[in-house]
Design a protein around this motif. Structure first.
Motif, PDB file in Angstrom:
ATOM      1  N   VAL A 115      45.100  25.245  42.733  1.00  9.94           N
ATOM      2  CA  VAL A 115      44.568  26.292  43.605  1.00  9.94           C
ATOM      3  C   VAL A 115      43.806  27.306  42.764  1.00  9.94           C
ATOM      4  N   VAL A 116      42.550  27.520  43.101  1.00  9.13           N
ATOM      5  CA  VAL A 116      41.715  28.508  42.428  1.00  9.13           C
ATOM      6  C   VAL A 116      41.609  29.735  43.330  1.00  9.13           C
ATOM      7  N   VAL A 117      42.089  30.879  42.844  1.00  8.50           N
ATOM      8  CA  VAL A 117      42.089  32.116  43.620  1.00  8.50           C
ATOM      9  C   VAL A 117      40.987  33.025  43.093  1.00  8.50           C
ATOM     10  N   ILE A 118      40.043  33.385  43.956  1.00 10.29           N
ATOM     11  CA  ILE A 118      38.978  34.311  43.578  1.00 10.29           C
ATOM     12  C   ILE A 118      39.395  35.712  44.009  1.00 10.29           C
ATOM     13  N   GLY A 119      39.728  36.558  43.062  1.00  6.97           N
ATOM     14  CA  GLY A 119      40.186  37.912  43.362  1.00  6.97           C
ATOM     15  C   GLY A 119      41.489  38.205  42.661  1.00  6.97           C
ATOM     16  N   SER A 120      41.614  39.420  42.127  1.00  7.19           N
ATOM     17  CA  SER A 120      42.780  39.772  41.306  1.00  7.19           C
ATOM     18  C   SER A 120      43.567  40.943  41.856  1.00  7.19           C
ATOM     19  N   GLY A 121      43.297  41.335  43.106  1.00  7.78           N
ATOM     20  CA  GLY A 121      44.044  42.429  43.698  1.00  7.78           C
ATOM     21  C   GLY A 121      45.363  41.960  44.278  1.00  7.78           C
TER      22      GLY A 121
ATOM     23  N   ARG B 243      38.878  36.101  33.384  1.00  9.75           N
ATOM     24  CA  ARG B 243      37.921  37.126  33.785  1.00  9.75           C
ATOM     25  C   ARG B 243      36.530  36.496  33.821  1.00  9.75           C
ATOM     26  N   GLY B 244      35.779  36.822  34.854  1.00 12.32           N
ATOM     27  CA  GLY B 244      34.453  36.236  34.900  1.00 12.32           C
ATOM     28  C   GLY B 244      33.623  36.720  36.071  1.00 12.32           C
ATOM     29  N   ASP B 245      32.340  36.421  35.993  1.00  8.70           N
ATOM     30  CA  ASP B 245      31.394  36.712  37.064  1.00  8.70           C
ATOM     31  C   ASP B 245      31.131  35.410  37.816  1.00  8.70           C
ATOM     32  N   ILE B 246      31.401  35.404  39.103  1.00  9.07           N
ATOM     33  CA  ILE B 246      31.279  34.191  39.901  1.00  9.07           C
ATOM     34  C   ILE B 246      29.802  33.859  40.110  1.00  9.07           C
ATOM     35  N   GLU B 247      29.397  32.637  39.729  1.00  9.30           N
ATOM     36  CA  GLU B 247      28.033  32.188  39.967  1.00  9.30           C
ATOM     37  C   GLU B 247      27.910  31.437  41.286  1.00  9.30           C
ATOM     38  N   ARG B 248      28.797  30.461  41.502  1.00  7.61           N
ATOM     39  CA  ARG B 248      28.717  29.659  42.710  1.00  7.61           C
ATOM     40  C   ARG B 248      29.916  28.721  42.760  1.00  7.61           C
ATOM     41  N   LEU B 249      30.136  28.133  43.934  1.00  5.07           N
ATOM     42  CA  LEU B 249      31.066  27.035  44.055  1.00  5.07           C
ATOM     43  C   LEU B 249      30.323  25.733  43.767  1.00  5.07           C
TER      44      LEU B 249
ATOM     45  N   MET C 278      43.586  32.169  38.535  1.00  3.68           N
ATOM     46  CA  MET C 278      43.044  33.388  39.135  1.00  3.68           C
ATOM     47  C   MET C 278      41.755  33.753  38.435  1.00  3.68           C
ATOM     48  N   LEU C 279      40.672  33.866  39.212  1.00  3.66           N
ATOM     49  CA  LEU C 279      39.389  34.305  38.686  1.00  3.66           C
ATOM     50  C   LEU C 279      39.245  35.790  38.991  1.00  3.66           C
ATOM     51  N   ALA C 280      39.365  36.612  37.961  1.00  4.31           N
ATOM     52  CA  ALA C 280      39.376  38.063  38.123  1.00  4.31           C
ATOM     53  C   ALA C 280      37.960  38.607  37.961  1.00  4.31           C
ATOM     54  N   ARG C 281      37.400  39.059  39.056  1.00  8.25           N
ATOM     55  CA  ARG C 281      36.076  39.693  38.979  1.00  8.25           C
ATOM     56  C   ARG C 281      36.185  41.080  38.369  1.00  8.25           C
ATOM     57  N   GLU C 282      37.360  41.699  38.514  1.00  3.57           N
ATOM     58  CA  GLU C 282      37.660  42.966  37.841  1.00  3.57           C
ATOM     59  C   GLU C 282      39.170  43.047  37.655  1.00  3.57           C
ATOM     60  N   ASP C 283      39.599  43.764  36.645  1.00  3.96           N
ATOM     61  CA  ASP C 283      41.023  43.879  36.355  1.00  3.96           C
ATOM     62  C   ASP C 283      41.696  44.871  37.300  1.00  3.96           C
ATOM     63  N   LYS C 284      42.990  44.677  37.485  1.00  7.17           N
ATOM     64  CA  LYS C 284      43.837  45.607  38.222  1.00  7.17           C
ATOM     65  C   LYS C 284      45.090  45.879  37.399  1.00  7.17           C
TER      66      LYS C 284
ATOM     67  N   VAL D 213      40.173  26.377  47.093  1.00  7.71           N
ATOM     68  CA  VAL D 213      39.690  27.706  46.707  1.00  7.71           C
ATOM     69  C   VAL D 213      40.209  28.711  47.727  1.00  7.71           C
ATOM     70  N   VAL D 214      40.853  29.760  47.227  1.00  3.34           N
ATOM     71  CA  VAL D 214      41.339  30.842  48.084  1.00  3.34           C
ATOM     72  C   VAL D 214      40.480  32.075  47.838  1.00  3.34           C
ATOM     73  N   LEU D 215      39.889  32.593  48.900  1.00  7.85           N
ATOM     74  CA  LEU D 215      39.067  33.799  48.799  1.00  7.85           C
ATOM     75  C   LEU D 215      39.957  35.023  49.000  1.00  7.85           C
ATOM     76  N   ALA D 216      40.468  35.561  47.908  1.00 11.84           N
ATOM     77  CA  ALA D 216      41.262  36.794  47.952  1.00 11.84           C
ATOM     78  C   ALA D 216      40.309  37.966  47.784  1.00 11.84           C
ATOM     79  N   THR D 217      39.380  38.033  48.702  1.00  7.92           N
ATOM     80  CA  THR D 217      38.270  38.986  48.597  1.00  7.92           C
ATOM     81  C   THR D 217      38.416  40.160  49.559  1.00  7.92           C
ATOM     82  N   GLY D 218      39.633  40.372  50.041  1.00  2.00           N
ATOM     83  CA  GLY D 218      39.918  41.568  50.804  1.00  2.00           C
ATOM     84  C   GLY D 218      39.460  41.502  52.247  1.00  2.00           C
ATOM     85  N   PHE D 219      39.279  42.704  52.816  1.00  2.00           N
ATOM     86  CA  PHE D 219      38.955  42.839  54.224  1.00  2.00           C
ATOM     87  C   PHE D 219      37.809  43.847  54.382  1.00  2.00           C
ATOM     88  N   HIS D 220      37.044  43.653  55.428  1.00  2.00           N
ATOM     89  CA  HIS D 220      35.993  44.623  55.725  1.00  2.00           C
ATOM     90  C   HIS D 220      36.616  45.966  56.114  1.00  2.00           C
TER      91      HIS D 220
END
Length: 567
Positions: free
Chosen positions: A272-278, A378-384, A298-304, A414-421
């Protein structure tokens, strides 16, 4: 939102009809477990945990109305937008003190965000810090979704809010009654000069105040990364065209889920690849491992920052008095590193202070990384890609966008742990949030600077520690009730803007903005100043702070009559 040990009480009872005498020879290992010192410690903890809650209930629980017919003579009418945790609590406080309410909810159930998350979702903070109303009674330190929803529904019913809730009723319009709100600059001169409000078509009549409790989490935010399958590109704005594969036409061939959709997700034996570190990312890793996932990344776009699940430490952190990084914040950071990052110093954020972003509260995640159950990249997501996610890997000291090494992280899911609007508040037809005084730059961080009768409890803050206690939901509601009852206590728009300006001056230089981070100690300081600077408000201090002193006589009289009738 992650679980730890279950603190609910466990009592040993022999099977029905079993009259044997317990002895060291007859007792099983299961029986002996309940005589161990550890179990006695747990039992003692459970006893005092529940006892403390009963003391809180006895001291601070306001009386509910005796029946749905009360209050018969309301002190005013308040519209509540949102039937989530904060909306139900706010409405319960208002009706307990003699104000009538109507709750508008766009869905068909109460609970807000808690009604739309995984059943494994639970509290991050100890439940003693998450008492959204004084009447709440938790069974454990970190309850999960179903118990949280059960308590919300119980309060909702106990305070006679069921007939006052309009389900499947999205609010599309909030506007002043024509001719009202004309003398807000001098509110004490004429009570008729304050605002009255109409919701939607005005079918429920006029309201004296509006409380917006839409929260900070709306619909799931599925960030449109290139390479997402078409089914996942549903957020509009041309997203479907954008994500038909992009360069090379690659589309991920596995399953994609948002972090709120994992209850029925097939994760066993899969990577399981999780995009988001919150918090939702950490919870997604926990859920995946609990469901038998082979491995997580876990692919961390920013640290927490990850702080321990310790009620004393969490309380002290939330009691930071300035709601921002200070020269002494490094002390807390050193303590957290010692408590929570043993054996994994590479996970410690290098460019983020603990009071610059909402931390994650968890005791286990660092251990999963240390044991190899989860990789932290840690990384910058380019694409799936067809087999996973392509990123530009960053070092610990590098900023987002500075990644150089291109790497493909393979996975089955892939799990999009990208929060909520963030919920929008475009239903206001009046100019209540002008430039420089929009969320979170509000009076006491929650009132519109243009009109004190508009309150935004838990709908304005951006980052915080410990923000859902009855301590502040009740306080903000009672401040509003005080304004409604006492014209001399009402602030003018000039007063409210001055308050925001002073806070911004005192906290100038705070990363993200002076009012972007919320702590309980800062709220306490604000409330002390709120009374000290206005001596005429001192008579309300015990009502605002503790909820004491404003009880409708008709409620007590009705209960006396009911008891006499029953006798």
């Amino acid at each position: 939102m992650l679980r730890v040990f279950d603190c609910s009480t466990r009592v040993f009872r022999p099977p029905a009809g079993d009259r044997r005498v317990l002895s060291t020879t007859a007792m099983t290992s299961q029986d002996l477990r309940y005589l161990s010192p550890k179990q006695w410690v747990i039992a003692a903890f459970n006893f005092f945990y529940v006892l403390v809650q009963y003391v809180i209930i006895w001291l601070f629980k306001p009386p509910p109305p005796p029946s749905p017919d009360y209050p018969k003579h309301p002190k005013g009418r308040i519209a509540i937008i949102g039937a989530g945790l904060t909306g139900v609590s706010s409405a319960a406080h208002a009706i307990a003190h003699g104000f009538d309410v109507v709750i508008y909810e766009q869905s068909d159930k109460v609970g807000g965000i808690w009604a739309n998350v995984n059943k494994t979702s639970g509290l991050q903070l100890n439940s003693l810090l998450y008492r959204f109303h004084p009447a709440v009674l938790w069974s454990r330190a970190f309850p999960h979704r179903d118990e949280i929803l059960s308590e919300i529904r119980r309060i909702w019913k106990e305070y006679q809010l069921e007939p006052r809730t309009r389900f499947n009723t999205p609010v599309t319009s909030v506007k002043r009654v024509p001719g009202t709100g004309t003398r807000l600059s001098d509110p004490s001169s004429d009570d008729e000069g304050r605002s009255r409000w109409l919701i939607n078509d005005g079918a429920d009549g006029e309201f004296d105040a509006v409380v917006v409790t839409v929260g900070t989490c709306g619909k799931p935010n599925r960030i449109g990364f290139p390479g997402l399958p078409k089914a996942e590109t549903q957020d509009g704005d041309g997203a479907e065209e954008k994500h038909k594969g992009g360069d090379g036409g690659e589309v991920f061939e596995g399953d994609v889920f948002h972090s709120s959709e994992l209850d029925d997700a097939p994760l066993e034996g899969r990577t399981v690849v999780v995009i988001g570190s919150g918090a939702s990312g950490v919870e997604a890793v926990e859920t995946a491992l609990a469901k038998g996932a082979k491995h997580c990344v876990m692919l961390a776009r920013e640290d927490k920052w990850i702080i321990p699940r310790n009620i004393f430490v969490d309380t002290l952190i939330s009691a930071q008095p300035f709601g921002r990084e200070t020269p002494l914040s490094f002390i807390w950071e050193k303590i957290i590193v010692l408590l929570n990052y043993r054996g994994a110093p590479e996970l410690v954020p290098a460019r983020l202070g603990i009071f610059e972003s909402t931390p994650v509260v968890n005791d286990e995640f660092v251990g999963w990384v240390r044991e190899g159950k989860c990789d932290y990249v840690r990384g910058d997501i380019e694409r799936l890609t067809k087999r996973g996610v392509r990123i530009k890997v960053r070092g610990r000291e590098e900023k987002p966008g500075e990644g150089k090494e291109v790497k493909e992280v393979e996975g089955d899911v892939v799990v999009l742990a990208t929060g909520f609007h963030k919920p929008q508040i475009g239903f206001f037809e009046e100019e209540l949030f002008p430039d420089d005084y929009d969320r979170p730059n509000l009076y006491l961080q929650n009132f519109s600077t243009e009109d004190w009768s508009v309150l935004m409890t838990n709908s304005s803050y951006q980052n915080a520690i410990g923000t859902v206690g009855h301590f502040h939901i009740g306080i903000y509601m009672r401040i509003l009730l005080t304004f409604l009852m006492d014209p001399d206590a009402r602030p003018t728009p000039k007063d409210m803007k001055l308050w925001v300006d002073v806070i911004r001056f005192v906290k100038r230089g705070a990363r993200g903005g002076a009012l972007s981070f919320f702590t309980y100690m800062e709220l306490t300081i604000w409330l002390l100043l709120f009374h000290v600077l206005r001596i005429d408000r001192l008579r309300w201090v015990f009502f605002i702070m503790q909820g004491w002193g404003v009880y409708p006589e008709e409620y007590s009289q009705a209960k006396i009559f009911q008891k006499a009738k029953a006798a």
